[in-house]
Scaffold this motif. Structure first.
Motif, PDB file in Angstrom:
ATOM      1  N   VAL A   1     124.273  86.404  58.765  1.00 17.37           N
ATOM      2  CA  VAL A   1     124.332  87.119  60.033  1.00 17.37           C
ATOM      3  C   VAL A   1     125.727  86.950  60.629  1.00 17.37           C
ATOM      4  O   VAL A   1     126.101  85.867  61.063  1.00 17.37           O
ATOM      5  N   ASN A   2     126.491  88.025  60.616  1.00 18.30           N
ATOM      6  CA  ASN A   2     127.861  88.017  61.122  1.00 18.30           C
ATOM      7  C   ASN A   2     128.727  86.944  60.467  1.00 18.30           C
ATOM      8  O   ASN A   2     129.129  85.954  61.110  1.00 18.30           O
ATOM      9  N   PRO A   3     129.048  87.091  59.186  1.00 22.24           N
ATOM     10  CA  PRO A   3     129.982  86.158  58.542  1.00 22.24           C
ATOM     11  C   PRO A   3     131.350  86.256  59.197  1.00 22.24           C
ATOM     12  O   PRO A   3     131.778  87.335  59.621  1.00 22.24           O
ATOM     13  N   ASN A   4     132.035  85.111  59.276  1.00 21.94           N
ATOM     14  CA  ASN A   4     133.287  85.056  60.021  1.00 21.94           C
ATOM     15  C   ASN A   4     134.403  84.529  59.120  1.00 21.94           C
ATOM     16  O   ASN A   4     134.810  85.202  58.196  1.00 21.94           O
ATOM     17  N   GLY A   5     134.893  83.296  59.362  1.00 25.27           N
ATOM     18  CA  GLY A   5     135.968  82.757  58.555  1.00 25.27           C
ATOM     19  C   GLY A   5     135.537  82.495  57.129  1.00 25.27           C
ATOM     20  O   GLY A   5     134.366  82.257  56.838  1.00 25.27           O
ATOM     21  N   LEU A   6     136.504  82.521  56.209  1.00 24.64           N
ATOM     22  CA  LEU A   6     136.205  82.233  54.803  1.00 24.64           C
ATOM     23  C   LEU A   6     137.448  81.664  54.125  1.00 24.64           C
ATOM     24  O   LEU A   6     138.576  81.924  54.545  1.00 24.64           O
ATOM     25  N   ALA A   7     137.222  80.870  53.085  1.00 20.72           N
ATOM     26  CA  ALA A   7     138.315  80.264  52.326  1.00 20.72           C
ATOM     27  C   ALA A   7     137.762  79.738  51.012  1.00 20.72           C
ATOM     28  O   ALA A   7     136.567  79.434  50.897  1.00 20.72           O
ATOM     29  N   PHE A   8     138.639  79.603  50.019  1.00 25.25           N
ATOM     30  CA  PHE A   8     138.272  79.042  48.729  1.00 25.25           C
ATOM     31  C   PHE A   8     138.633  77.562  48.671  1.00 25.25           C
ATOM     32  O   PHE A   8     139.562  77.107  49.338  1.00 25.25           O
ATOM     33  N   SER A   9     137.906  76.831  47.840  1.00 22.89           N
ATOM     34  CA  SER A   9     138.285  75.453  47.520  1.00 22.89           C
ATOM     35  C   SER A   9     139.584  75.488  46.723  1.00 22.89           C
ATOM     36  O   SER A   9     139.971  76.538  46.188  1.00 22.89           O
ATOM     37  N   PRO A  10     140.298  74.358  46.600  1.00 24.29           N
ATOM     38  CA  PRO A  10     141.587  74.369  45.893  1.00 24.29           C
ATOM     39  C   PRO A  10     141.506  74.889  44.470  1.00 24.29           C
ATOM     40  O   PRO A  10     142.433  75.554  44.010  1.00 24.29           O
ATOM     41  N   ASP A  11     140.408  74.608  43.760  1.00 22.92           N
ATOM     42  CA  ASP A  11     140.271  75.101  42.385  1.00 22.92           C
ATOM     43  C   ASP A  11     139.608  76.471  42.316  1.00 22.92           C
ATOM     44  O   ASP A  11     139.379  77.006  41.223  1.00 22.92           O
ATOM     45  N   GLU A  12     139.284  77.038  43.461  1.00 17.27           N
ATOM     46  CA  GLU A  12     138.670  78.362  43.594  1.00 17.27           C
ATOM     47  C   GLU A  12     137.299  78.457  42.926  1.00 17.27           C
ATOM     48  O   GLU A  12     136.807  79.549  42.656  1.00 17.27           O
ATOM     49  N   LYS A  13     136.673  77.315  42.713  1.00 17.09           N
ATOM     50  CA  LYS A  13     135.325  77.320  42.144  1.00 17.09           C
ATOM     51  C   LYS A  13     134.257  77.441  43.210  1.00 17.09           C
ATOM     52  O   LYS A  13     133.075  77.644  42.889  1.00 17.09           O
ATOM     53  N   LYS A  14     134.655  77.300  44.476  1.00 18.45           N
ATOM     54  CA  LYS A  14     133.722  77.463  45.586  1.00 18.45           C
ATOM     55  C   LYS A  14     134.336  78.370  46.644  1.00 18.45           C
ATOM     56  O   LYS A  14     135.548  78.333  46.891  1.00 18.45           O
ATOM     57  N   LEU A  15     133.474  79.175  47.265  1.00 17.92           N
ATOM     58  CA  LEU A  15     133.860  79.964  48.418  1.00 17.92           C
ATOM     59  C   LEU A  15     133.077  79.453  49.610  1.00 17.92           C
ATOM     60  O   LEU A  15     131.854  79.285  49.545  1.00 17.92           O
ATOM     61  N   TYR A  16     133.780  79.187  50.713  1.00 20.37           N
ATOM     62  CA  TYR A  16     133.152  78.741  51.951  1.00 20.37           C
ATOM     63  C   TYR A  16     133.185  79.891  52.957  1.00 20.37           C
ATOM     64  O   TYR A  16     134.219  80.563  53.109  1.00 20.37           O
ATOM     65  N   VAL A  17     132.077  80.098  53.655  1.00 25.04           N
ATOM     66  CA  VAL A  17     131.980  81.184  54.630  1.00 25.04           C
ATOM     67  C   VAL A  17     131.282  80.676  55.883  1.00 25.04           C
ATOM     68  O   VAL A  17     130.235  80.022  55.802  1.00 25.04           O
TER      69      VAL A  17
ATOM     70  N   ASP B   1     142.769  72.293  52.654  1.00 23.48           N
ATOM     71  CA  ASP B   1     143.989  71.661  52.152  1.00 23.48           C
ATOM     72  C   ASP B   1     143.841  71.340  50.665  1.00 23.48           C
ATOM     73  O   ASP B   1     142.798  71.579  50.049  1.00 23.48           O
ATOM     74  N   ARG B   2     144.902  70.792  50.081  1.00 29.93           N
ATOM     75  CA  ARG B   2     144.929  70.563  48.634  1.00 29.93           C
ATOM     76  C   ARG B   2     143.915  69.524  48.178  1.00 29.93           C
ATOM     77  O   ARG B   2     143.567  69.468  46.994  1.00 29.93           O
ATOM     78  N   ASP B   3     143.422  68.685  49.123  1.00 27.29           N
ATOM     79  CA  ASP B   3     142.410  67.688  48.784  1.00 27.29           C
ATOM     80  C   ASP B   3     140.993  68.210  49.011  1.00 27.29           C
ATOM     81  O   ASP B   3     140.028  67.457  48.827  1.00 27.29           O
ATOM     82  N   GLY B   4     140.867  69.452  49.417  1.00 28.93           N
ATOM     83  CA  GLY B   4     139.547  70.042  49.607  1.00 28.93           C
ATOM     84  C   GLY B   4     138.958  69.873  50.986  1.00 28.93           C
ATOM     85  O   GLY B   4     137.798  70.244  51.217  1.00 28.93           O
ATOM     86  N   ASN B   5     139.722  69.314  51.940  1.00 30.02           N
ATOM     87  CA  ASN B   5     139.231  69.180  53.314  1.00 30.02           C
ATOM     88  C   ASN B   5     139.254  70.527  54.027  1.00 30.02           C
ATOM     89  O   ASN B   5     140.165  71.340  53.809  1.00 30.02           O
ATOM     90  N   LEU B   6     138.297  70.746  54.908  1.00 31.31           N
ATOM     91  CA  LEU B   6     138.212  71.972  55.689  1.00 31.31           C
ATOM     92  C   LEU B   6     138.713  71.701  57.110  1.00 31.31           C
ATOM     93  O   LEU B   6     138.130  70.891  57.835  1.00 31.31           O
ATOM     94  N   TRP B   7     139.786  72.371  57.499  1.00 28.45           N
ATOM     95  CA  TRP B   7     140.362  72.243  58.838  1.00 28.45           C
ATOM     96  C   TRP B   7     139.845  73.432  59.642  1.00 28.45           C
ATOM     97  O   TRP B   7     140.267  74.575  59.421  1.00 28.45           O
TER      98      TRP B   7
END
Length: 366
Positions: free
Chosen positions: A214-230, A274-280
């Protein structure tokens, strides 16, 4: 030699004057932000000892420019050392130049652009949030190329945030915000049955990769691009970050898992990894209010807020397992972020009326 107190007043005056000049260049005044004089910056909180290595002892939060109505979608361009971000209600793109510190209007009349990204060729990708309701690319010669404006013959809702994967595919969210009212665009009736996340392949083909948020907003990939966060803006019932596994061919998603729940009055918006996989994560008060009214004097009753903006506005940092590890308190709610600078270790924070920055001991994932 001036006293410590006088020296501090002098610095405050210089800072206010400089920011006033910046504000004047975009037709508005600054809010008189003054950086903390002490190291480490007391606005940077260590919620878990693992965050300590990311805090630079002698780095403080800086205000780089102000005068916007709702700052969003920062994107960093390493070739020019510039940051482009959106001022949605004012229907313009802003620009910050690292070498000169100049903050100015980049372009007017941008169809209420929201999220922006820099592609692998250094071109600007923008989500035109309303009116045109499309994703566009600004070519090096300034011409506009439309990448997506319809899906299955129907107009998109209101493209919001966008990321570019290493295979040059473009992924964007399409909630309703830009057509829900007149503040961030123009009210319109949605044509899509759902609010989706889309993928634009190198061949230009548009695919709906997520249709149940329901109303997806920000999104980003993990450093290895094996995961997408939404980020899901609503429906879980709090704002949440969902994690999806990306298929080996990079085309489809699976294994939907809730990684972060904002819980209560907390509000997620955009974020970067970031490069360590943390979500800011851009963070702040959601505006939720009590269902029952309370006496506020003068014969009036009001539904009081369930949180305090001054305690919640800023950037909240989570590790790859979804555990909160750090918090950067800001005087305004942060909507979205970008890593920039020559070393990609400068965190730019688009926050309500202003743009802030903080050097950190990590780099952006891309």
């Amino acid at each position: 030699m001036p006293s410590t107190l006088n020296r501090r007043r002098l610095l405050q005056g210089v800072g206010a004057s400089a920011l006033g000049a910046i504000g004047a260049s975009v037709g508005a005044q600054s809010f008189g932000f003054v950086p903390n004089q002490r190291y480490p910056d007391p606005a940077v909180y260590i919620l878990d000892p693992s965050f300590a290595k990311y805090r630079i002892y002698s780095s403080t939060v800086e205000q780089l420019g102000s005068g916007m109505r709702w700052a969003e979608g920062p994107a960093y361009f390493p070739d020019t050392g510039t940051l482009i971000l959106s001022d949605i209600p004012n229907n313009r793109l802003m620009k910050y130049e690292e070498k000169t510190g100049r903050f100015s209007v980049h372009k007017e009349g941008v169809n209420y652009a929201n999220g922006n990204a820099c592609d692998r060729q250094g071109r600007l990708i923008s989500c035109e949030h309303s009116v045109t309701r499309r994703v566009v690319r600004t070519e090096k010669n300034g011409q506009i190329t439309v990448l997506a404006d319809r899906f299955e013959g129907k107009r998109l809702n209101a493209p919001n945030d966008v990321v570019v994967k290493s295979d040059d595919s473009i992924w964007f969210t399409d909630p309703l915000f830009g057509i829900n009212g007149e503040w961030e665009g123009s009210r319109a009736t949605p044509e899509q049955a759902t609010t989706n996340v889309y993928r634009i392949g190198r061949d230009g083909q548009i695919t709906a990769v997520i249709t149940d948020l329901v109303n997806p907003n920000g999104l980003a990939f993990s450093p290895d691009e094996k995961k997408l966060y939404v980020v899901e803006w609503k429906g879980t019932p709090h704002r949440s970050v969902w994690s999806f596994d990306v298929s080996a061919d990079g085309h489809t998603l699976s294994n939907k898992t809730k990684l972060i729940d904002a819980a209560g009055p907390g509000a997620l918006d955009g974020f970067r990894v970031d490069r360590d996989g943390n979500l800011w994560c851009g963070w702040g008060f959601s505006g939720a209010f009590a269902p029952e009214a309370s006496d506020i004097g003068g014969g009036m009753q009001a539904h009081l807020p369930l949180g305090k903006s001054e305690e919640m506005d800023g950037v909240k940092v989570f590790n790859a397992q979804g555990k909160p590890i750090g918090f950067i308190r800001l005087p305004e709610r942060c909507a979205n972020l970008a890593f920039g600078g020559p070393k990609r270790n400068r965190l730019y924070m688009a926050s309500s009326h202003s743009l802030y920055a903080l050097y950190v001991e990590t780099h952006g994932a891309v």
